[in-house]
Write a protein that holds these residues in place. Structure first.
Motif, PDB file in Angstrom:
ATOM      1  N   ALA A  79       0.834  -1.206   0.000  1.00  0.00           N
ATOM      2  CA  ALA A  79       0.000   0.000   0.000  1.00  0.00           C
ATOM      3  C   ALA A  79       0.868   1.255   0.000  1.00  0.00           C
ATOM      4  CB  ALA A  79      -0.930  -0.004   1.208  1.00  0.00           C
ATOM      5  N   ALA A  80       1.954   1.222   0.790  1.00  0.00           N
ATOM      6  CA  ALA A  80       2.855   2.377   0.830  1.00  0.00           C
ATOM      7  C   ALA A  80       3.604   2.524  -0.491  1.00  0.00           C
ATOM      8  CB  ALA A  80       3.843   2.216   1.982  1.00  0.00           C
ATOM      9  N   TYR A  81       4.053   1.399  -1.034  1.00  0.00           N
ATOM     10  CA  TYR A  81       4.788   1.413  -2.310  1.00  0.00           C
ATOM     11  C   TYR A  81       3.920   1.917  -3.454  1.00  0.00           C
ATOM     12  CZ  TYR A  81       7.135  -0.486  -6.452  1.00  0.00           C
ATOM     13  OH  TYR A  81       7.714  -0.638  -7.683  1.00  0.00           O
ATOM     14  N   SER A  82       2.641   1.560  -3.435  1.00  0.00           N
ATOM     15  CA  SER A  82       1.727   1.882  -4.539  1.00  0.00           C
ATOM     16  C   SER A  82       1.031   3.227  -4.365  1.00  0.00           C
ATOM     17  CB  SER A  82       0.671   0.775  -4.662  1.00  0.00           C
ATOM     18  OG  SER A  82       1.279  -0.490  -4.827  1.00  0.00           O
ATOM     19  N   SER A  83       1.244   3.905  -3.261  1.00  0.00           N
ATOM     20  CA  SER A  83       0.485   5.130  -2.974  1.00  0.00           C
ATOM     21  C   SER A  83       0.746   6.238  -3.988  1.00  0.00           C
ATOM     22  CB  SER A  83       0.799   5.628  -1.566  1.00  0.00           C
ATOM     23  OG  SER A  83       2.176   5.926  -1.434  1.00  0.00           O
ATOM     24  N   ASP A  84       1.927   6.258  -4.569  1.00  0.00           N
ATOM     25  CA  ASP A  84       2.246   7.230  -5.626  1.00  0.00           C
ATOM     26  C   ASP A  84       3.255   6.585  -6.557  1.00  0.00           C
ATOM     27  OD1 ASP A  84       2.965   9.287  -7.294  1.00  0.00           O
ATOM     28  OD2 ASP A  84       3.517  10.686  -5.710  1.00  0.00           O
ATOM     29  N   ARG A  85       2.767   6.127  -7.698  1.00  0.00           N
ATOM     30  CA  ARG A  85       3.614   5.427  -8.668  1.00  0.00           C
ATOM     31  C   ARG A  85       4.761   6.307  -9.160  1.00  0.00           C
ATOM     32  NH1 ARG A  85       3.067   1.039 -11.873  1.00  0.00           N
ATOM     33  NH2 ARG A  85       0.927   0.667 -11.194  1.00  0.00           N
ATOM     34  N   TYR A  86       4.579   7.615  -9.133  1.00  0.00           N
ATOM     35  CA  TYR A  86       5.573   8.537  -9.690  1.00  0.00           C
ATOM     36  C   TYR A  86       6.314   9.304  -8.598  1.00  0.00           C
ATOM     37  CZ  TYR A  86       2.275   7.439 -13.364  1.00  0.00           C
ATOM     38  OH  TYR A  86       1.450   6.764 -14.221  1.00  0.00           O
ATOM     39  N   TYR A  87       6.288   8.794  -7.395  1.00  0.00           N
ATOM     40  CA  TYR A  87       6.921   9.456  -6.255  1.00  0.00           C
ATOM     41  C   TYR A  87       8.416   9.680  -6.527  1.00  0.00           C
ATOM     42  CZ  TYR A  87       8.490  10.165  -1.415  1.00  0.00           C
ATOM     43  OH  TYR A  87       9.045  10.656  -0.262  1.00  0.00           O
ATOM     44  N   GLY A  88       8.835  10.935  -6.446  1.00  0.00           N
ATOM     45  CA  GLY A  88      10.252  11.254  -6.623  1.00  0.00           C
ATOM     46  C   GLY A  88      10.762  11.181  -8.047  1.00  0.00           C
ATOM     47  N   LEU A  89       9.891  10.975  -9.010  1.00  0.00           N
ATOM     48  CA  LEU A  89      10.346  10.843 -10.402  1.00  0.00           C
ATOM     49  C   LEU A  89      10.647  12.221 -10.977  1.00  0.00           C
ATOM     50  CD1 LEU A  89      10.768   8.771 -12.721  1.00  0.00           C
ATOM     51  CD2 LEU A  89       8.469   9.376 -13.506  1.00  0.00           C
ATOM     52  N   GLU A  90      11.861  12.385 -11.480  1.00  0.00           N
ATOM     53  CA  GLU A  90      12.279  13.651 -12.057  1.00  0.00           C
ATOM     54  C   GLU A  90      13.111  13.407 -13.310  1.00  0.00           C
ATOM     55  OE1 GLU A  90      14.500  15.688  -9.080  1.00  0.00           O
ATOM     56  OE2 GLU A  90      12.736  16.175  -7.861  1.00  0.00           O
ATOM     57  N   LEU A  91      13.106  14.399 -14.195  1.00  0.00           N
ATOM     58  CA  LEU A  91      13.994  14.375 -15.344  1.00  0.00           C
ATOM     59  C   LEU A  91      15.425  14.610 -14.892  1.00  0.00           C
ATOM     60  CD1 LEU A  91      11.933  16.588 -17.799  1.00  0.00           C
ATOM     61  CD2 LEU A  91      12.368  14.141 -18.092  1.00  0.00           C
ATOM     62  N   PHE A  92      16.385  14.020 -15.585  1.00  0.00           N
ATOM     63  CA  PHE A  92      17.771  14.408 -15.390  1.00  0.00           C
ATOM     64  C   PHE A  92      17.932  15.846 -15.895  1.00  0.00           C
ATOM     65  CE2 PHE A  92      18.235   9.734 -15.716  1.00  0.00           C
ATOM     66  CZ  PHE A  92      18.907   9.501 -14.515  1.00  0.00           C
ATOM     67  N   PRO A  93      18.785  16.643 -15.270  1.00  0.00           N
ATOM     68  CA  PRO A  93      18.897  18.054 -15.644  1.00  0.00           C
ATOM     69  C   PRO A  93      19.251  18.304 -17.104  1.00  0.00           C
ATOM     70  CG  PRO A  93      19.988  17.650 -13.545  1.00  0.00           C
ATOM     71  CD  PRO A  93      19.605  16.307 -14.097  1.00  0.00           C
ATOM     72  N   ASP A  94      19.951  17.357 -17.729  1.00  0.00           N
ATOM     73  CA  ASP A  94      20.375  17.583 -19.123  1.00  0.00           C
ATOM     74  C   ASP A  94      19.338  17.159 -20.160  1.00  0.00           C
ATOM     75  OD1 ASP A  94      20.569  14.845 -18.807  1.00  0.00           O
ATOM     76  OD2 ASP A  94      22.695  14.710 -19.297  1.00  0.00           O
ATOM     77  N   SER A  95      18.257  16.518 -19.742  1.00  0.00           N
ATOM     78  CA  SER A  95      17.348  15.901 -20.706  1.00  0.00           C
ATOM     79  C   SER A  95      16.701  16.900 -21.668  1.00  0.00           C
ATOM     80  CB  SER A  95      16.265  15.103 -19.979  1.00  0.00           C
ATOM     81  OG  SER A  95      16.827  14.008 -19.293  1.00  0.00           O
ATOM     82  N   VAL A  96      15.951  17.843 -21.136  1.00  0.00           N
ATOM     83  CA  VAL A  96      15.232  18.776 -22.004  1.00  0.00           C
ATOM     84  C   VAL A  96      16.184  19.699 -22.776  1.00  0.00           C
ATOM     85  CG1 VAL A  96      13.604  20.704 -22.053  1.00  0.00           C
ATOM     86  CG2 VAL A  96      13.075  18.655 -20.712  1.00  0.00           C
ATOM     87  N   PRO A  97      17.206  20.295 -22.121  1.00  0.00           N
ATOM     88  CA  PRO A  97      18.112  21.157 -22.892  1.00  0.00           C
ATOM     89  C   PRO A  97      18.797  20.448 -24.054  1.00  0.00           C
ATOM     90  CG  PRO A  97      18.447  21.499 -20.542  1.00  0.00           C
ATOM     91  CD  PRO A  97      17.522  20.325 -20.673  1.00  0.00           C
ATOM     92  N   VAL A  98      19.199  19.198 -23.840  1.00  0.00           N
ATOM     93  CA  VAL A  98      19.881  18.472 -24.911  1.00  0.00           C
ATOM     94  C   VAL A  98      18.918  18.113 -26.034  1.00  0.00           C
ATOM     95  CG1 VAL A  98      21.091  16.340 -25.517  1.00  0.00           C
ATOM     96  CG2 VAL A  98      21.764  17.617 -23.482  1.00  0.00           C
ATOM     97  N   VAL A  99      17.721  17.672 -25.673  1.00  0.00           N
ATOM     98  CA  VAL A  99      16.743  17.349 -26.723  1.00  0.00           C
ATOM     99  C   VAL A  99      16.432  18.596 -27.549  1.00  0.00           C
ATOM    100  CG1 VAL A  99      14.378  16.601 -27.199  1.00  0.00           C
ATOM    101  CG2 VAL A  99      15.745  15.388 -25.495  1.00  0.00           C
ATOM    102  N   TRP A 100      16.222  19.718 -26.889  1.00  0.00           N
ATOM    103  CA  TRP A 100      15.967  20.965 -27.617  1.00  0.00           C
ATOM    104  C   TRP A 100      17.134  21.298 -28.547  1.00  0.00           C
ATOM    105  CZ3 TRP A 100      13.965  24.427 -23.015  1.00  0.00           C
ATOM    106  CH2 TRP A 100      12.607  24.166 -22.825  1.00  0.00           C
TER     107      TRP A 100
END
Length: 238
Positions: A79-100
């Protein structure tokens, strides 16, 4: 042949799925009274992370190894594990700038394994749902990496050939070997500096997406030869 299309993996290439999984495992462990847990939290987390797939099954196996086998306790952890499937999920800092930055030179796309509901929601949550002109989610097309078909579907949508396409991902089998066998130039995104233990070595290894961008710039300027797709060696018969 010049690289005209770059396809990206999502989890642990553009976003830090491993960190999110770690945080969710820690949350699951702490939902159990400590007197029932026979191993340190970090030991349990590392064992879960070492499993082939980062799912609840990996967490359950790790908890059972730590002596947590009572169904009520496992359900509490789930229940604790499933409470937020996206808990703490973040892009790496270089992802969007490099794709752009890369989009000024080449066409870009995304190829990811997983259920459509989860992966599409992940893209929305990360704010990149409209970043890529081409998005292929395995459940939506009925085939998953490392099968060549999923890569070829992306090529068909882009109107590109395998040899002018680069695929970058973190998984030695699904991403590197899968892309290579599909005829694409394979790039291993090795952010953590792991030792290579896959079957087919990547054409290129990078530690960050900025490193990939600098390579693309060098290839485009002619100061460095472009990598070639892996070719299977076919042995003749007597």
């Amino acid at each position: 042949m010049p690289i005209r299309l770059i396809l990206f993996d999502l989890d642990d290439t553009l976003c830090d799925h491993a960190r999110s999984f770690r945080l969710r495992v820690e949350r699951a462990i702490r939902a159990i009274p400590p007197e029932y847990v026979q191993l340190p939290v970090e030991t349990i987390v590392e064992f879960a992370l070492s499993q082939p797939s980062h799912t609840w099954e990996a967490v359950r196996v790790a908890l059972e190894r730590a002596g947590v086998r009572e169904q009520a306790l496992l359900e509490r952890a789930l229940a604790a594990y499933s409470s937020d499937r996206y808990y703490g999920l973040e892009l790496f800092p270089d992802s969007v700038p490099v794709v752009w930055a890369l989009q000024q030179r080449v066409l870009t796309g995304l190829v990811t394994n997983g259920p459509s509901e989860i992966q599409r929601a992940k893209l929305e949550r990360l704010g990149i749902a409209r970043l890529f002109p081409i998005v292929i989610v395995s459940e939506e097309v009925g085939v998953a990496k490392p099968e060549a078909t999923i890569f070829h579907l992306a090529l068909a949508r882009a109107g590109m050939r395998p040899e002018e396409t680069l695929f970058i991902g973190d998984h030695p089998v699904n991403d590197v070997a899968g892309a290579a066998r599909a005829g694409l130039v394979s790039v291993w995104c090795n952010r953590s500096g792991r030792e290579w233990n896959g079957e087919l070595p990547p054409a290129v290894t990078v530690r960050s997406l900025w490193e990939l961008y600098r390579l693309v710039e060098a290839w485009a300027s002619g100061s460095m030869p472009e990598p070639q797709p892996w070719r299977a060696t076919v042995r003749g018969t007597d």
